[in-house]
Design a protein around this motif. Structure first.
Motif, PDB file in Angstrom:
ATOM      1  N   PRO A   1       0.623  -1.449  -0.099  1.00 20.48           N
ATOM      2  CA  PRO A   1      -0.178   0.209   0.124  1.00 20.48           C
ATOM      3  C   PRO A   1       0.681   0.645  -0.087  1.00 20.48           C
ATOM      4  O   PRO A   1       2.163   0.913   0.391  1.00 20.48           O
ATOM      5  N   LEU A   2       0.758   1.974  -0.929  1.00 17.02           N
ATOM      6  CA  LEU A   2       1.072   3.611  -1.198  1.00 17.02           C
ATOM      7  C   LEU A   2       0.495   4.894  -0.468  1.00 17.02           C
ATOM      8  O   LEU A   2      -0.782   4.744  -0.037  1.00 17.02           O
ATOM      9  N   ARG A   3       1.098   5.386   0.352  1.00 19.83           N
ATOM     10  CA  ARG A   3       0.569   7.228   1.024  1.00 19.83           C
ATOM     11  C   ARG A   3       1.115   8.159   0.177  1.00 19.83           C
ATOM     12  O   ARG A   3       2.211   7.942   0.399  1.00 19.83           O
TER      13      ARG A   3
ATOM     14  N   GLU B   1       5.772  -2.201   8.658  1.00 20.01           N
ATOM     15  CA  GLU B   1       6.315  -3.771   9.018  1.00 20.01           C
ATOM     16  C   GLU B   1       5.369  -4.982   8.042  1.00 20.01           C
ATOM     17  O   GLU B   1       6.484  -4.867   7.253  1.00 20.01           O
ATOM     18  N   LYS B   2       4.270  -4.735   8.212  1.00 22.42           N
ATOM     19  CA  LYS B   2       3.524  -5.792   7.198  1.00 22.42           C
ATOM     20  C   LYS B   2       4.165  -5.323   4.993  1.00 22.42           C
ATOM     21  O   LYS B   2       4.698  -5.757   4.684  1.00 22.42           O
TER      22      LYS B   2
ATOM     23  N   ASP C   1      -2.408   1.764   9.221  1.00 23.15           N
ATOM     24  CA  ASP C   1      -2.828   0.209   9.323  1.00 23.15           C
ATOM     25  C   ASP C   1      -4.172  -0.259   8.465  1.00 23.15           C
ATOM     26  O   ASP C   1      -4.929  -0.025   8.971  1.00 23.15           O
ATOM     27  N   PRO C   2      -4.190  -0.147   7.215  1.00 22.42           N
ATOM     28  CA  PRO C   2      -5.040   0.444   5.740  1.00 22.42           C
ATOM     29  C   PRO C   2      -5.612  -1.640   6.026  1.00 22.42           C
ATOM     30  O   PRO C   2      -5.011  -2.487   6.327  1.00 22.42           O
ATOM     31  N   GLN C   3      -7.068  -1.956   5.576  1.00 18.00           N
ATOM     32  CA  GLN C   3      -7.704  -3.009   5.268  1.00 18.00           C
ATOM     33  C   GLN C   3      -7.831  -2.719   4.325  1.00 18.00           C
ATOM     34  O   GLN C   3      -7.515  -1.957   3.079  1.00 18.00           O
TER      35      GLN C   3
ATOM     36  N   GLU D   1      -3.948 -11.652   4.061  1.00 18.29           N
ATOM     37  CA  GLU D   1      -3.984 -10.710   4.965  1.00 18.29           C
ATOM     38  C   GLU D   1      -2.590 -10.327   5.870  1.00 18.29           C
ATOM     39  O   GLU D   1      -2.315  -9.311   6.742  1.00 18.29           O
ATOM     40  N   GLU D   2      -2.088 -11.584   6.239  1.00 19.31           N
ATOM     41  CA  GLU D   2      -1.108 -11.676   7.507  1.00 19.31           C
ATOM     42  C   GLU D   2      -0.199 -12.688   7.018  1.00 19.31           C
ATOM     43  O   GLU D   2      -0.587 -13.673   5.835  1.00 19.31           O
TER      44      GLU D   2
END
Length: 790
Positions: free
Chosen positions: A12-14, A31-32, A59-61, A103-104
């Motif tokens: 994911p990019l911010r 960490e993810k 911590d995006p879903q 997702e993990e």
């Protein structure tokens, strides 16, 4: 369009978005995300990049990440201190998330990759050329992209790749870039990009115009600034320091911050230029500095906002003052009109009344009710016109007048301005200050009041002017014409008691550091103080006597003699000593040749005993008691009337040849004048000549003519209040003054019998004790017009 699916780690990019063919460095710290990069490096180095909908989420879903992103290849990886990884990635192709596989410990997604199609129709070619043209124009205006980069970009042949490269070089929101990324069709992508660049061109063009306009406005200022900086640099290089220049800069900065009107600003800047050309120690330089300081200190544009709440204003006026019904009504009327008519010019109210009735404090209450600034100046003894209009700057020690000084003190253009003691101004060779006040108080002139010192018109039209005076006849007539006169008479005994309980006692207790637990004054004690220790229309001396009681009590408490004092009518003499005045009847018994009159003084109404005695002589009329010319003429008129009525009164017609008549008004050191004692002196004369006593509980006022007519006089309210204070039961007034009696409080009118007369015969019938009725009282029908609510 071919499509293939594959399973890839998701990063994911911010706040950033990667297009195909785009090479960019990314710093990875979560960490993810670090685990996703590690997985990518262990496999084929391909990863799926998708932007977050909200960059603030740590911590995006899955629902927080866009579905369309870019498949990219990791080219380089560098581990930085702190656990952060910097990776160099290159976009390969668009792709869409079909499902989340895991997702993990990191996101793993199945994506559908879209292959770029080569489209060569004329529509796409036209869009491509338009895009290149707009991009070149955008680069030319914005100057944010190097020219060599532009050359390499416009040489790209593939339309889709061209659109992606251009989009990556534009400073756009993530939402706009996401729209372009989701546009899989090349034609649609080109159209969207053309629209975005067209919008950016308008913004850039608008920025350019604003910059040009600002640059033109700043050219003169910048030029002056650079020239001054050069002068400073030269002076610094030469080791010189120009104090005048520094002072001028300081004044210019103050003028710029003050936001003065254009005319005032131009005048101030001219004075600054003059100051810079003068030697620092020159006397004229000090004059200019003072003048500039005054210009900058005056409230040319500052105003306060009026509180036009009538209910709140009425509450404040009731809190601050007891009684004073007419002034309060007039103030509330002003507020009501002000609320309806915003541009109303300030009226000029004039409170006229004896000292101590609350004229000045009423002005302060008006300011509090309006939430305006309050300024007070005293005009007592002012005899120089320059006190109002100021001195010209050519004089040594010149200053603005009191009006401008008051405006500086107020700090706003619309204060409540109290001109105290307007009746005590005088005139001499230095001019007439009352004439100078005309320009201040006249609503047609004061919008451009000219002070000799300031020299620039100052607007006084928004000021609420209030003037006060003790004696109305001393107010200059031109000023009287421009003011609204509000009479404030003396207080009755009951009103004084209420004022003492509500205001004076709490105030004095606070000032002396005491509370109600330390000192209490009964109402009977207050009434005795009012009756026997003060003689006034206001409450100033009453407050002094209450302060004296507080001082005595404080001494006793501090010395430990008492812990609490209760003052009553029986022990008041221990605190205030022997009573100073005799309260009660003006005279204790009916006497011959003594009549009680009513007089108006600057301290309100008062009773006046007039004594007449006869002694053998040659008919001389002797007048004593420091009487004025008008009062002497009234005595002569009364004497002539009594002579003309000698037969009806049963007096020897040639008495004036055998007796000298001496008329004396006690308190001989006090000057007395006016026509209102005419009927009183005539009554005392008739009593002395007939031997009939004058009723001791009757007081009178009125002017007499030679024919015995009784003419109206002024100050009826004050005189009736004085009679009530003195314990008089019956008051004789001219019939033409019947309307003025309505101004007397009802509870005072109800305790007095008021007889209205139009002829002296009626006065004698009401005032003389009828022990031996003379012939005229039996034969003539003398009408007595009685007005009583007792």
């Amino acid at each position: 369009m071919e499509a293939k699916t594959r399973v890839l780690p998701l990063l994911p990019l911010r706040g950033v978005l990667v297009f195909p063919y785009m090479v960019i460095h990314l710093d990875v710290g979560r960490e993810k995300s670090v685990r996703a990069i590690d997985e990518t490096m262990l496999r084929d180095r391909f990863i799926f990049l998708a932007a977050q909908r909200d960059a603030q989420i740590d911590d995006p879903q899955p629902g927080d990440i866009y579905e369309v992103g870019t498949v990219a290849e990791v080219k380089q990886l560098l581990k930085l201190p702190g656990g952060t990884i910097r990776v160099l990635v290159e976009g390969v192709a668009r792709a869409k998330v079909l499902r989340y596989v895991a997702e993990e410990p990191f996101f793993r997604v199945e994506v559908e990759e879209f292959a770029e199609t080569q489209t060569g129709n004329s529509h796409v070619e036209a869009l491509k050329r338009s895009l290149i043209s707009q991009f070149e124009q955008y680069v030319k205006l914005s100057k944010r992209i190097p020219p060599e980069t532009v050359v390499s970009i416009v040489s790209i042949e593939e339309p889709g790749r061209l659109a992606d490269i251009i989009a990556s070089h534009l400073t756009l929101k993530v939402e706009d870039k996401q729209e372009l990324l989701e546009a899989v069709d090349v034609a649609a992508r080109l159209e969207k990009l053309c629209a975005i660049i067209s919008r950016e061109l308008e913004i850039v063009e608008l920025e350019r115009r604003i910059n040009i306009r600002v640059r033109k406005q700043m050219e003169k200022t910048q030029k002056e600034y650079y020239l001054r900086e050069q002068i400073k640099a030269i002076q610094k290089e030469l080791g010189e320091k120009d104090e005048r220049q520094a002072e001028g800069e300081e004044y210019r900065a103050k003028i710029a911050q003050a936001k003065l009107p254009k005319e005032v600003e131009e005048k101030a800047l001219k004075e600054v230029e003059r100051l810079e050309k003068m030697p620092p120690m020159a006397a004229e330089a000090t004059v200019v500095r003072n003048y500039l300081d005054w210009l900058l200190a005056l409230p040319w544009t500052k105003t306060t906002r009026d509180r036009l709440d009538i209910a709140v204003a009425e509450q404040i006026l009731e809190e601050d003052h007891y009684a004073l019904k007419e002034p309060k009504e007039r103030i509330l009327e002003y507020l009501a009109i002000r609320k309806l008519a915003k541009s109303m010019k300030g009226p000029i109210l004039c409170f006229v009344g004896p000292p101590g009735v609350g004229k000045t404090s009423l002005g302060r209450s008006i300011a509090r009710a309006l939430e305006r600034k309050f300024v007070r100046i005293s005009l007592g003894g002012v005899r120089d016109e320059a006190e109002i209009r100021g001195h010209r700057r050519t004089y040594v020690g010149a200053l603005p007048g009191r009006i401008i000084q008051g405006m500086r003190q107020a700090g706003s253009k619309n204060p409540v301005f109290l001109l105290d003691e307007v009746d005590k101004m005088s005139t001499d060779f230095r001019g007439d200050p009352s004439a100078a006040l005309l320009e201040v108080l006249d609503p047609e002139q004061n919008s451009a009041f000219s002070d000799h010192y300031i020299e620039i018109p100052f607007d006084l039209s928004q000021v609420l002017f209030i003037t006060t005076a003790n004696y109305p006849y001393n107010i200059p007539r031109p000023l009287w014409d421009r003011m609204e006169i509000i009479q404030i008479s003396g207080y009755t005994e009951e009103e004084k008691v209420q004022i003492a309980v509500r205001h004076l006692i709490p105030k004095q207790l606070k000032e002396h550091g005491m509370t109600k637990e330390h000192l209490t004054l009964s109402e009977n004690a207050l009434r005795k103080i009012i009756r026997e220790y003060t003689r006034e229309s206001g409450v100033r001396n009453l407050e002094r006597q209450i302060a004296a009681v507080c001082r005595k009590t404080a001494k006793q408490i501090v010395s430990g003699k008492v812990k609490r004092a209760r003052v009553t009518a029986q022990n008041i003499e221990k605190f205030l000593g022997i009573p100073k005045y005799r309260y009660g009847l003006a005279e204790n018994a009916d006497e011959v040749g003594v009549a009680t009159g009513l007089a108006w003084t600057e301290t309100g109404g008062d009773t006046l005993s007039i004594e007449v005695t006869l002694c053998k002589g040659k008919g001389n009329l002797i007048l004593t008691g420091k009487l004025g010319d008008v009062m002497k003429e009234s005595a002569q008129a009364g004497y002539s009337f009594i002579r003309s009525r000698a037969r009806q009164l049963g007096i020897d017609e040639d008495f004036y040849e055998k007796f000298d008549v001496h008329i004396h008004v006690p308190e001989g050191a006090t000057p007395k004048d006016g026509p209102s004692a005419g009927i009183t002196m005539a009554t005392a004369l008739a009593s002395a000549l007939t031997g009939r006593k004058v009723r001791h509980d009757v007081a009178m006022t009125g002017e007499i003519t030679l024919r015995g007519r009784v003419l109206p006089v002024g100050g009826i309210k004050e005189k009736v209040l004085a009679a009530h204070r003195a314990g008089i039961k019956t008051v004789i007034l001219p019939a033409d003054n019947k309307k003025e009696l309505e101004e007397v409080p009802p509870h005072v009118r109800n305790k007095l019998k008021v007889i209205f007369v139009s002829h002296m015969d009626e006065v004698l019938a009401a005032a003389l004790v009828d022990e031996h009725p003379p012939a005229f009282a039996q034969t003539e029908n003398i009408p007595v017009v009685a007005w009583s609510q007792a």
